[in-house]
Design a protein around this motif. Sequence first.
Motif: not given
Length: 365
Positions: A320, A325, A331, A335
């Motif tokens: 990641n 982040e 998420s 990804s």
Amino acid sequence: MENTRSIYLDYNSTSMIRPQVIKVLIEAHKNFNASSVHQFGVEARRKINLAREIIAESINVDPDGLVFTSGATEANVSIINNSNRRLVVSNIEHDSVLIPSRQKSDTKFIEVDQDGVISIESLYKILKKNNGPYIISTMLVNNETGVIQPIKEIADIAHKHNSLVHCDIVQGFGKIPIDINELGIDYATFSAHKVGGPQGIGGLWIKPGVEFEPLIQGGSQENFRRAGTENISGIIGFAESVKCFSKKETGNILSLRKKLEKELLKVAPVYIFGYNQNRVPNTVYFGNNKITKETQLVSLDLSGIAVSSGSACSSGKVGNSHVLEAMNIESKIMSSAIRVSLGWATKDHEIDYFISKWTDIYCKN
Ligand code: PLP
């Protein structure tokens, strides 16, 4: 490469080297040791000084403040590791700033907003608790998103709090006009291979009179600020890449990027990170809600297209992104994020080819 087409769209990782640079490098390898007092040494010294002037002028600094290093990693570590001051760094910095910063237990980390812009409010919060002296390290342009950061504002605040400012200008250098004096920073670090120069050569600028403890000692080179026989061919190649900077070139790159973004948005509801922010002309970092970055990277590679996920890749696994982040990106989008970065050799038909291949991948998965 064996592919019928090989398209390189990963310039933020390293730029394709410019043909002018290759040409001068062949001759530059014939130079001697610039520390020697004989005629060969004197000539080598003259060439290094000329290169220093060219590079210094491109960021509007005095050449005396410019120290050649093996790259931006060394330059960053020189500042971060070797200062006695406590550190305040943004949490979207390159690993060469983040990793040594994390090794110091009292480092404070500045947050960023959802668009990847360094938060002035977060910086204030840190500084309010303590009045320095700090080294505040914030990058000019993020290598993943391409978002341009409010460095002048950060430098003004830092100086009011008895602190110095280090700025990693690697991803802005050659892409946007940079005037170090206007930015008001104390240290700047940058690299040749991101602008079409050779790998393994970089620069560290230190404001005259500002404290500096060399990382590498053991010789008088670079005015005792970086020991070791100079990488003269690297230095000459670096200056040659700087001579190639042009507004026309960055203007063309920006048009290609805009076309790429427009076409992508027609194909799918992609999420372009930092879309409404000030960004460098060459970078598009985007996520989608359907296909993973691994699928995209591998499929594009099979079609001869080289792009990257923003984050470092090791043993075939893509982790990641610490930048996404820090931006609190959902998420699934995180990804699926891939970075396309254009450069001096990027052509219109390469963007068309990328779009057609990416569309196939998106529709078939
Ligand atoms: N800083 C930033 C923002 C970068 O993108 C990079 C390269 O990936 C570096 C530092 C390291 O530069 P170098 O490869 O010259 O050590």
